[in-house]
Design a protein around this motif. Structure first.
Motif, mmCIF file in Angstrom:
data_model
loop_
_atom_site.group_PDB
_atom_site.id
_atom_site.type_symbol
_atom_site.label_atom_id
_atom_site.label_comp_id
_atom_site.label_asym_id
_atom_site.label_seq_id
_atom_site.Cartn_x
_atom_site.Cartn_y
_atom_site.Cartn_z
ATOM 1 N N GLU A 131 52.204 82.315 49.835
ATOM 2 C CA GLU A 131 51.990 81.988 51.251
ATOM 3 C C GLU A 131 51.765 83.239 52.092
ATOM 4 O O GLU A 131 50.993 83.220 53.047
ATOM 5 N N LEU A 182 54.045 92.154 60.709
ATOM 6 C CA LEU A 182 54.527 90.911 60.123
ATOM 7 C C LEU A 182 55.827 91.148 59.356
ATOM 8 O O LEU A 182 55.912 92.055 58.525
ATOM 9 N N ALA A 186 54.961 89.427 64.335
ATOM 10 C CA ALA A 186 54.738 88.088 63.797
ATOM 11 C C ALA A 186 55.813 87.850 62.742
ATOM 12 O O ALA A 186 56.269 88.783 62.084
ATOM 13 N N ARG A 217 55.686 78.006 56.693
ATOM 14 C CA ARG A 217 54.872 77.429 55.625
ATOM 15 C C ARG A 217 55.763 76.922 54.503
ATOM 16 O O ARG A 217 56.917 77.309 54.395
ATOM 17 N N LEU A 247 48.443 83.911 54.308
ATOM 18 C CA LEU A 247 48.507 84.218 55.735
ATOM 19 C C LEU A 247 47.745 85.505 56.049
ATOM 20 O O LEU A 247 47.002 85.568 57.036
ATOM 21 N N ALA A 260 54.674 85.930 67.208
ATOM 22 C CA ALA A 260 53.871 84.864 66.610
ATOM 23 C C ALA A 260 54.702 84.303 65.464
ATOM 24 O O ALA A 260 55.320 85.052 64.714
ATOM 25 N N ILE A 261 54.747 82.990 65.342
ATOM 26 C CA ILE A 261 55.597 82.353 64.331
ATOM 27 C C ILE A 261 54.752 81.540 63.364
ATOM 28 O O ILE A 261 53.895 80.761 63.773
ATOM 29 N N HIS A 262 55.035 81.744 62.081
ATOM 30 C CA HIS A 262 54.353 81.012 61.013
ATOM 31 C C HIS A 262 55.420 80.420 60.102
ATOM 32 O O HIS A 262 56.254 81.160 59.576
ATOM 33 N N LEU A 282 57.028 85.254 59.456
ATOM 34 C CA LEU A 282 56.676 84.236 58.471
ATOM 35 C C LEU A 282 57.942 83.749 57.798
ATOM 36 O O LEU A 282 58.713 84.550 57.257
ATOM 37 N N GLU A 318 44.122 84.717 56.121
ATOM 38 C CA GLU A 318 43.721 83.874 57.256
ATOM 39 C C GLU A 318 43.839 84.583 58.605
ATOM 40 O O GLU A 318 43.003 84.383 59.481
ATOM 41 N N ASP A 319 44.875 85.384 58.794
ATOM 42 C CA ASP A 319 45.126 85.999 60.096
ATOM 43 C C ASP A 319 44.812 87.489 60.033
ATOM 44 O O ASP A 319 45.637 88.297 59.631
#
Length: 160
Positions: free
Chosen positions: A100, A13, A41, A93, A104, A89-91, A43, A107-108
């Motif tokens: 945040e 990430l 990923a 927020r 994340l 993967a794109i997040h 964020l 959650e992930d």
């Protein structure tokens, strides 16, 4: 599960912003993901708009911030694809970056390494590096990799 299967699940990430050191973190994460069969990923955290009294204005500000976030992510996602061969993967927020990010990670559960870039200027390492390398480090459930902002692409390639 085989060693190959575990490596394929490794997700690196990167917190995306417009700082120069983020590019080093992204390059490092992409190179490690490609080398280990993992993925990247990203964020991007938008600051919440100020001034809650004008609902329509706040909504417009939020839409503009979202558009900017999508544009920044798109540019960096293109870099990730060119370095890894697969889309990240794109997040996206809204909130405070540190909060945040912790949400994340909670959650992930597929995210296995957090990669941050450290500023190369004399202004300090940056707020997330400062927080997670210090007292807030206990909030992380995964390893933190800090990539120095002063490294060249060749140096990053050599260590990743």
């Amino acid at each position: 599960m085989s060693e190959q299967g575990r490596a394929a699940q490794r997700t690196f990430l990167v917190v995306v912003d417009e700082s120069p050191e983020m590019r080093n973190a992204l390059r490092y994460a992409c190179r490690r993901a490609k080398r280990t069969g993992g993925r990247v990923a990203m964020l991007y955290v938008m600051e919440p708009p100020e001034g809650q009294q004008w609902g329509a204005v706040v909504d417009l500000m939020r839409q503009e911030a979202r558009h900017q976030a999508e544009e920044v992510i798109r540019l960096h996602a293109d870099v990730a694809v060119s370095l890894t061969g697969q889309p990240p993967a794109i997040h996206i927020r809204e909130g405070k970056s540190r909060d945040e990010l912790v949400k994340l990670l909670t959650e992930d559960r597929s995210i296995s390494v957090l990669v941050l870039g450290s500023a190369s200027s004399g202004e300090g390492p940056g707020p997330l590096v400062t927080a997670f390398a210090g007292k807030a480090g206990g909030q992380l459930r995964i390893p933190l990799t800090i990539v120095p902002g002063a490294l060249t692409e060749a140096e990053i390639d050599a260590i990743s």
